[in-house]
Design an enzyme around this catalytic site. Structure first.
Site, PDB file in Angstrom:
ATOM      1  CB  SER A  10      12.288   9.652 -16.491  1.00 30.94           C
ATOM      2  OG  SER A  10      12.041   8.344 -16.946  1.00 30.94           O
ATOM      3  CG  HIS A  35      14.740   8.067 -13.018  1.00 31.40           C
ATOM      4  ND1 HIS A  35      15.049   7.731 -11.721  1.00 31.40           N
ATOM      5  CD2 HIS A  35      13.665   7.329 -13.356  1.00 31.40           C
ATOM      6  CE1 HIS A  35      14.188   6.837 -11.281  1.00 31.40           C
ATOM      7  NE2 HIS A  35      13.343   6.558 -12.259  1.00 31.40           N
ATOM      8  CG  ASP A  37      11.635   4.914 -15.131  1.00 30.78           C
ATOM      9  OD1 ASP A  37      11.695   4.728 -13.902  1.00 30.78           O
ATOM     10  OD2 ASP A  37      11.306   5.990 -15.641  1.00 30.78           O
ATOM     11  CG  MET A  39       9.363  -0.454 -16.518  1.00 31.24           C
ATOM     12  SD  MET A  39       7.922   0.373 -17.242  1.00 31.24           S
ATOM     13  CE  MET A  39       8.243   2.075 -16.756  1.00 31.24           C
ATOM     14  CG  HIS A  68      12.707   2.911 -10.592  1.00 31.86           C
ATOM     15  ND1 HIS A  68      11.526   3.575 -10.865  1.00 31.86           N
ATOM     16  CD2 HIS A  68      12.400   2.000  -9.631  1.00 31.86           C
ATOM     17  CE1 HIS A  68      10.560   3.082 -10.119  1.00 31.86           C
ATOM     18  NE2 HIS A  68      11.065   2.118  -9.364  1.00 31.86           N
ATOM     19  CG  MET A  70       9.807  -0.064 -11.607  1.00 33.56           C
ATOM     20  SD  MET A  70       8.824   1.115 -12.576  1.00 33.56           S
ATOM     21  CE  MET A  70      10.111   1.853 -13.585  1.00 33.56           C
ATOM     22  CG  MET A 139       6.991   3.899  -7.474  1.00 32.59           C
ATOM     23  SD  MET A 139       7.898   4.694  -8.822  1.00 32.59           S
ATOM     24  CE  MET A 139       6.632   4.823 -10.082  1.00 32.59           C
ATOM     25  N   GLY A 144       4.841   1.507 -14.197  1.00 26.06           N
ATOM     26  CA  GLY A 144       4.639   0.750 -15.428  1.00 26.06           C
ATOM     27  C   GLY A 144       4.530   1.592 -16.678  1.00 26.06           C
ATOM     28  CG  PHE A 145       2.039   2.156 -18.662  1.00 25.20           C
ATOM     29  CD1 PHE A 145       2.352   1.715 -19.937  1.00 25.20           C
ATOM     30  CD2 PHE A 145       1.399   1.284 -17.790  1.00 25.20           C
ATOM     31  CE1 PHE A 145       2.028   0.424 -20.336  1.00 25.20           C
ATOM     32  CE2 PHE A 145       1.069  -0.005 -18.176  1.00 25.20           C
ATOM     33  CZ  PHE A 145       1.388  -0.438 -19.458  1.00 25.20           C
ATOM     34  N   GLY A 146       4.616   5.870 -18.351  1.00 29.42           N
ATOM     35  CA  GLY A 146       4.831   7.297 -18.190  1.00 29.42           C
ATOM     36  C   GLY A 146       3.565   8.089 -18.459  1.00 29.42           C
ATOM     37  N   GLY A 147       3.619   9.375 -18.145  1.00 27.71           N
ATOM     38  CA  GLY A 147       2.516  10.265 -18.472  1.00 27.71           C
ATOM     39  C   GLY A 147       1.289  10.161 -17.596  1.00 27.71           C
ATOM     40  CG  ASP A 177       9.395   7.747 -11.110  1.00 24.29           C
ATOM     41  OD1 ASP A 177       8.799   8.400 -11.974  1.00 24.29           O
ATOM     42  OD2 ASP A 177      10.080   6.742 -11.367  1.00 24.29           O
ATOM     43  N   GLY A 178       6.618  10.178 -10.819  1.00 23.11           N
ATOM     44  CA  GLY A 178       5.275  10.031 -11.366  1.00 23.11           C
ATOM     45  C   GLY A 178       4.430  11.279 -11.266  1.00 23.11           C
ATOM     46  N   GLY A 179       4.067  11.846 -12.392  1.00 23.98           N
ATOM     47  CA  GLY A 179       3.150  12.979 -12.405  1.00 23.98           C
ATOM     48  C   GLY A 179       3.735  14.291 -11.930  1.00 23.98           C
ATOM     49  N   GLY A 199       9.429  13.164 -16.514  1.00 26.27           N
ATOM     50  CA  GLY A 199       9.473  12.555 -17.835  1.00 26.27           C
ATOM     51  C   GLY A 199       8.924  13.467 -18.891  1.00 26.27           C
ATOM     52  CB  SER A 200       5.554  13.685 -20.423  1.00 21.96           C
ATOM     53  OG  SER A 200       4.804  13.695 -19.220  1.00 21.96           O
TER      54      SER A 200
END
Length: 233
Positions: A10, A35, A37, A39, A68, A70, A139, A144-147, A177-179, A199-200
């Site tokens: 991402s 990817h 994102d 927003m 994506h 959002m 999700m 709304g936020f990464g990390g 998507d996420g974590g 992402g991170s």
């Protein structure tokens, strides 16, 4: 088990001062799609990128661009994102009054259609529209936020979706998507996901994209080996 797993970096976590190089490095590292994102500051409490960034990403790689959306009223921006070079457009089930129409329009434009659902949305709401989509994006954090840290309960939903898709004999990808990181990657794949947005855990000042990819693939391989060992006992 592992041959069909796709890693989708991402660019939300990338260094935007050298975005083109970061996307190139992700491709060289073995990413199979990029990817993006989007927003709008309304559907989620953050404001990120639009068609111009997708267009720039398209010039930086020949990999599929997984976009994506959002955003509220995504149907108003579909044509612009397809023109910019999106390969797949994910819209959120929570934002649409006319999901069928919007997904149909995406496909009319020659783009793959995806449906995304938030952590609180049950898998069952997608039953009627699954035949229209190429990908379901689950999700595993609140958007709304990464990390953020993966919400464990969402893995049950991934598994429910896998069973629902298989029961209808549909060729639909399940993305999460996420974590997703070295700790959670095995659990996510075991639940039934085949596309992993990272992402991170991929873009970082602490390691290169090559190293990020190696860490993720190694963690996934180790998880697979440990599961096989447990099954053999």
């Amino acid at each position: 088990m592992l041959d069909h797993i796709r890693i989708a970096p991402s660019i939300l976590a990338a260094d935007f001062t050298r975005l083109g190089q970061q996307i190139h490095d992700a491709q060289v590292a073995g990413a199979e799609l990029i990817h993006v994102d989007v927003m709008d500051g309304r559907f989620v409490p953050n404001l990120t990128m639009g068609p111009l960034i997708v267009e720039a990403a398209r010039r930086s790689t020949d990999l599929p661009l997984d976009v994506h959306l959002m955003m509220i009223e995504p149907e108003n921006m579909i044509d612009a994102f397809v023109k910019a070079g999106a390969s797949t457009l994910h819209i959120h089930w929570e934002t649409g009054f006319h999901i069928h129409r919007t997904l149909s329009r995406i496909k009319e434009l020659g783009c793959k259609a995806g449906i995304a659902i938030n952590p609180h949305t049950p898998a069952i709401v997608l039953t009627e529209i699954l035949p229209l989509v190429d990908t379901v994006l689950v999700m595993t954090v609140n958007p709304g936020f990464g990390g953020q840290t993966l919400i464990p309960e969402t893995l049950t939903k991934v598994n429910q979706l896998r069973k629902l898709i298989d029961s209808q004999d549909l060729a639909i990808s399940i993305a999460v998507d996420g974590g997703v990181n070295e700790t959670t990657i095995g659990q996510v794949v075991a639940a039934g996901a085949d596309t992993l947005v990272v992402g991170s855990a991929f873009f970082s000042t602490k390691f290169t994209p090559d190293q990020g990819m190696e860490r993720l693939r190694t963690a996934l391989q180790n998880y697979d080996v440990s599961q096989k060992q447990m099954a053999a006992r």
